[in-house]
Design an enzyme around this catalytic site. Sequence first.
Site: not given
Ligand code: AGP
Length: 617
Positions: A2, A27, A79, A105-106, A486, A490, A493, A509, A612
């Site tokens: 928030c 935010r 939020w 907020n909280g 992961e 990171k 991407e 392998h 996103k």
């Molecule tokens: C992760 O860095 C990416 N932005 C992407 O893999 C993301 O995790 C994936 O699209 C799933 O998104 P969600 O967690 O909102 O479902």
Amino acid sequence: MCGIVGYVGGRDAVEILLNGLKRMEYRGYDSAGLATLRAGKLAQVKNTGKVQALADRVFREWSEEFREGMHIGIAHTRWATHGAPTDANAHPHLDKAGKIALVHNGIIENYAGLRKMLEAKGHVFLSETDSEVLAQLIGALYQGDLLQAVSAALLQVEGTFGIAVLDEAHPELLVAARRGSPLLIGLGEGESIIASDAAAVVSHTRNVIYLDDDDIAEVRAGTADIRNLHNVPVNRAVSHLDWDSGAAEKGGYEHFMLKEIFEQPDAMRNCLRGRLDDTLHTSVLTGLGLEPRDMAAIQRIVLVACGTSLHAAMVGKYFIEELAGIPVETEQAAEFRYRNPILGPHDLVLAISQSGETADTLAAVREAKCKGTLVAGMCNVVASTIARETGCGIYLHAGPEIGVASTKAFTCQVTALFLLALKLGRGRRLSRQQGAGLVATAKALPELVAATLKLNDKVAAVAETLASCRDCFYIGRGILHPVALEGALKIKEISYIHAEGYHAAELKHGPIALLEAAVPVVALAADVPGKDKMVSNIQECRARGAPVIAVVSEGDEATLTSLRPIVQAIIELPKAPLHAVPVLCVVALQLLAYHAARLRGCPIDQPRNLAKSVTVE
Ligand code: AGP
């Protein structure tokens, strides 16, 4: 999370409040509102949707003449944590008499008990929020002195708050207070601005006072009188903001992603808040809506997700199988939704999604529901589609994640899965003593992550090795295999380096054919079962000429002694309990990816081709 703005001074409060909210839009939020005084009477406008929609409504409903003399007010972007995004749940909230307005907020952890107590006294609530309970509690304790009423109310509160309060009877006064949610007071020429974020203040004044926990302030035009909740004056220094307003939106960080990486200790505290039981040495996950008998009847768990959330699921599998002895399957949601999964009445399908809107994961939820199995969600966005369609689950409370590359959501997902494993385990063969040890691990996580973040400069130096390469590998074993995946995701991407995450045993392998001096390997040899085998895997990589960046646990002298002579760089994680190691490891890899991308001049917060939330198939 928030956003809060308060203003008292000689200028048009409405304009300043709306601009302040706009400076905090980054935010993330789902509703907005403001309250002010006109001719000594409270006037407020609030609704779901964007700040611009609120501004359009204010300027439509309040003519310029109507806004004359409005020189004090409070405003908020919400939020959602308690209660879906609705007009009624939007802030400000009023006391019973409708003469005191509050923005918050909280999280008020004991709001249910306080609400029951107030309802017994005839209070009627218009929202589902914990914040309205606080507003009504202040009103119930009010006897003419606003500071006294707010202090008395906050002394009954368990949880966190950053608040600003406005009272019809005191048209020149705002009261501000904080515990756990940042709040600052900007002191300008004949005016004061309260805010949860410097971004809302810096364009008006650079002279600010940051409130400490349990500070409460009487704020008037250009002045702030600060006390503790027991009415003892406290002295807080005036700081000078050296940000430009653009930077302030990122809290002074160059990118949202870096801000969110460094927010992880607080995000994890919020994720853990109210969820650890020190009496039964277990976790508290009321959002699942499952009684102990229901939990005990679960015979299999299916974790379904995409991308980073799928990697979190893969870490969670290790936790749950080890601590609860329940078989866990992790499923890529797109695959799950089309392969006619075999599900039964003793299965729990947990859909993991930061956004709660990922199309494949949502479709997986619907497929699982039609198979008649138990379906829950693990989301960060309250009242998101997956959260609503599962109807039960575990919210991350990580705060909005703006950077496309998921960071704090991942570590909070892993934390929440650890809590789930603890809950299921204590409902089975985990003893109280074992539970106590695991609760201690959970409590230590935020500080351990904070200690890992201190490696930032060291990791930035190591990133130079990766920044100049075209291809690289990330390898790990056991619970660090999904962490390797992961880490590779990171760096892929945000820096566009072709990174492959692999199980370390898989290299020989086939993939080892690709190793050479130009193909560095990030090897996760931190202190988890299988680390000894990692040493030999690293030797295999070195024998092919590939430079190796090893991630090791502090104090693991045997591993350090073996690796120091043969690897290019070592990142030493803080010593930590076993179940914390994957989280610390991924934080180091987040920083590694960030700095590699920064060195390559990439648009880190908005990588090419990415969104996103992937709301399409
Ligand atoms: C992760 O860095 C990416 N932005 C992407 O893999 C993301 O995790 C994936 O699209 C799933 O998104 P969600 O967690 O909102 O479902």
